[in-house]
Design a protein around this motif. Structure first.
Motif, PDB file in Angstrom:
ATOM      1  N   TYR A 302       0.867  -1.174   0.000  1.00 11.68           N
ATOM      2  CA  TYR A 302       0.000   0.000   0.000  1.00 11.68           C
ATOM      3  C   TYR A 302       0.904   1.223   0.000  1.00 11.68           C
ATOM      4  O   TYR A 302       1.751   1.394   0.893  1.00 11.68           O
ATOM      5  N   PHE A 303       0.748   2.095  -1.013  1.00 13.52           N
ATOM      6  CA  PHE A 303       1.533   3.330  -1.037  1.00 13.52           C
ATOM      7  C   PHE A 303       0.710   4.448  -0.423  1.00 13.52           C
ATOM      8  O   PHE A 303      -0.408   4.736  -0.858  1.00 13.52           O
ATOM      9  N   ALA A 327       5.569   4.584   2.432  1.00  9.41           N
ATOM     10  CA  ALA A 327       4.958   5.876   2.717  1.00  9.41           C
ATOM     11  C   ALA A 327       5.896   7.022   2.375  1.00  9.41           C
ATOM     12  O   ALA A 327       7.126   6.896   2.495  1.00  9.41           O
ATOM     13  N   ARG A 328       5.301   8.124   1.969  1.00 10.09           N
ATOM     14  CA  ARG A 328       6.078   9.348   1.808  1.00 10.09           C
ATOM     15  C   ARG A 328       6.690   9.711   3.156  1.00 10.09           C
ATOM     16  O   ARG A 328       6.037   9.640   4.200  1.00 10.09           O
ATOM     17  N   ASP A 329       7.954  10.113   3.140  1.00 12.83           N
ATOM     18  CA  ASP A 329       8.679  10.372   4.377  1.00 12.83           C
ATOM     19  C   ASP A 329       8.270  11.727   4.947  1.00 12.83           C
ATOM     20  O   ASP A 329       8.739  12.781   4.513  1.00 12.83           O
ATOM     21  N   PHE A 343       9.985   4.218   4.062  1.00 11.06           N
ATOM     22  CA  PHE A 343       9.778   5.636   3.798  1.00 11.06           C
ATOM     23  C   PHE A 343      10.587   6.082   2.584  1.00 11.06           C
ATOM     24  O   PHE A 343      11.745   5.694   2.422  1.00 11.06           O
ATOM     25  N   VAL A 344       9.939   6.904   1.741  1.00 14.42           N
ATOM     26  CA  VAL A 344      10.577   7.347   0.507  1.00 14.42           C
ATOM     27  C   VAL A 344      10.345   8.835   0.304  1.00 14.42           C
ATOM     28  O   VAL A 344       9.391   9.411   0.828  1.00 14.42           O
ATOM     29  N   ARG A 353      11.047   2.108  -7.165  1.00 17.69           N
ATOM     30  CA  ARG A 353      12.038   1.144  -6.673  1.00 17.69           C
ATOM     31  C   ARG A 353      11.607   0.521  -5.343  1.00 17.69           C
ATOM     32  O   ARG A 353      11.746  -0.694  -5.146  1.00 17.69           O
ATOM     33  N   ALA A 354      11.090   1.336  -4.436  1.00 21.37           N
ATOM     34  CA  ALA A 354      10.675   0.813  -3.136  1.00 21.37           C
ATOM     35  C   ALA A 354       9.489  -0.137  -3.273  1.00 21.37           C
ATOM     36  O   ALA A 354       9.447  -1.199  -2.642  1.00 21.37           O
ATOM     37  N   VAL A 355       8.519   0.248  -4.108  1.00 21.78           N
ATOM     38  CA  VAL A 355       7.325  -0.585  -4.284  1.00 21.78           C
ATOM     39  C   VAL A 355       7.681  -1.912  -4.943  1.00 21.78           C
ATOM     40  O   VAL A 355       7.308  -2.990  -4.457  1.00 21.78           O
TER      41      VAL A 355
END
Length: 398
Positions: A302-303, A327-329, A343-344, A353-355
């Protein structure tokens, strides 16, 4: 036992009662305290975080011995699932992105001033302009100040100034404020000199019926897709996620839930993305909690891109459903997730890349999913949230 009462109020203006029932008195000679809730689209509504909170809080207050009235907007609610003890009143306003909160807040406040409940719960500090009317009437107020609205990218300069002025008025006229995050509590203390009380949002534990995806989503593979749930506004990292989704969709399905509510460029970008990529599905606004919970429970990732606000209800619900979170940092997301999220920065390549990295790592997904579920159960139970609100309202009765 619930006693239905005929409501002659239905013909009175400016508020129009659309349902009514009052529980029996607590005992001989006792009068139930009366609370009015102002600042949401009404009860029951599935529009946003405030509406979700009121769907849980209003019946809980009735259980605790209150007569509850919830103010709302015409056509914004449904009778399905409504607790018959809750009085639902509709007032008029201007249905525009910039003026709806202020105008509906004013007409609801004016109606409450006339009816004079024992206490009013106000959602959104933009309604701070109308608090002097309730103070003049001798009605104490508890205000959930929401996030830092005057920093939201979706608002222009004038709207931001109005929200800031509403916050100043709230600091001056509210009897007590509620902050849904410790960081929001700090901001109000530092910027307005007001001490708030911390009460976060809660989340519903998903039942067994949400373990499997709904038939409409049966083409999705559990654990194999990324889910994005948000109102389509700039501060929710929508544009950056859309760009990232073009990269993610080359390998994994992308499911997007939400609209802006008023149309616009971001709605068009999401629609265009879904039209160009067979692996991208835009479901719009979902009113079906069972389907949404199933999507969260079965998501590989989940983003969460919300950047301005406190404890976000969608994030807490995703955690309760056990969805691994990228999640957005932000200070708010770190407060809610602790060490249980990834966190990104709000940059498409980093998001992608994180997802993809998490989707390709089933062991880490399982660990993070279990960790967020434990954290949500420990810190974000609706029973605790509703009890905290009830306690604060009781204090104001004195």
């Amino acid at each position: 036992m619930i006693r239905q009462q005929q409501q002659q109020q239905q013909q009175q203006q400016p508020g129009r009662a659309v349902s009514a029932a009052v529980a029996d008195p607590l005992g001989p000679g006792e009068r139930r305290p009366r609370v009015a809730i102002i600042g949401t689209r009404g009860y029951p509504s599935h529009y946003g975080g405030f509406e979700t909170a009121v769907r849980r809080l209003a019946p809980a207050l009735a259980d605790a011995g209150w007569d509850v009235t919830v103010y709302g907007r015409p056509g914004a609610t449904t009778a399905d699932g409504a607790d018959p003890r809750i009085v639902r009143r509709e007032t008029r306003g201007l249905e525009t992105r910039s003026l709806s909160t202020l105008t509906y807040g004013f007409t609801a406040t004016a109606d409450a001033v006339r009816r004079r409940p024992d206490v009013v719960l106000v959602m959104n500090c933009a309604n701070g302009f109308w608090l002097p009317l309730l103070r003049w009437r001798g009605v104490p107020t508890l205000v959930n100040v929401d996030g830092i609205e005057w920093e939201r990218a979706k608002w222009g300069r004038l709207a931001r100034a109005v929200f800031r002025a509403g916050a100043v008025a709230t600091a001056r006229w509210a009897d007590r404020i509620v902050c849904d995050a410790r960081e929001i509590e700090r901001r109000w203390r530092d910027e307005f000199g007001v001490e708030g009380v911390f009460v976060p949002y809660g989340a519903d534990a998903p039942d067994a019926s949400t373990a499997e995806l709904a038939e409409a989503d049966s083409a999705l593979v559990p654990g194999g897709y990324v889910l994005f749930v948000a109102r389509l506004v700039p501060e929710n990292t929508v544009a950056e996620f859309v760009a990232a989704a073009e990269l993610i969709a080359r390998r994994h399905p992308v499911v997007i839930v939400g609209t802006s509510g008023y149309g616009g460029a971001l709605d068009e970008r999401v629609a265009d993305l879904a039209a160009r990529y067979p692996n991208v599905e835009h479901l719009g606004h979902l009113r079906d909690d069972r389907r949404l919970f199933a999507l969260w429970r079965n998501a590989g990732v989940y983003f969460h891109g919300h950047s301005v606000g406190g404890t976000n209800p969608a994030l807490v619900q995703a955690m309760t459903c056990g969805a691994p979170v990228v999640a957005r940092d932000t200070v708010y997301n770190r407060e809610v997730l602790g060490e249980t999220g990834v966190f990104v920065a709000p940059e498409p390549g980093e998001i992608a890349r994180a997802v993809v990295g998490l989707l390709d790592d089933p062991t880490r997904r399982a660990d993070l999913g279990a960790a967020v579920r434990r954290r949500a159960r420990r810190h974000y139970a609706w029973s605790d949230v509703c009890a905290a609100y009830e306690s604060r309202l009781r204090e104001l009765l004195g």
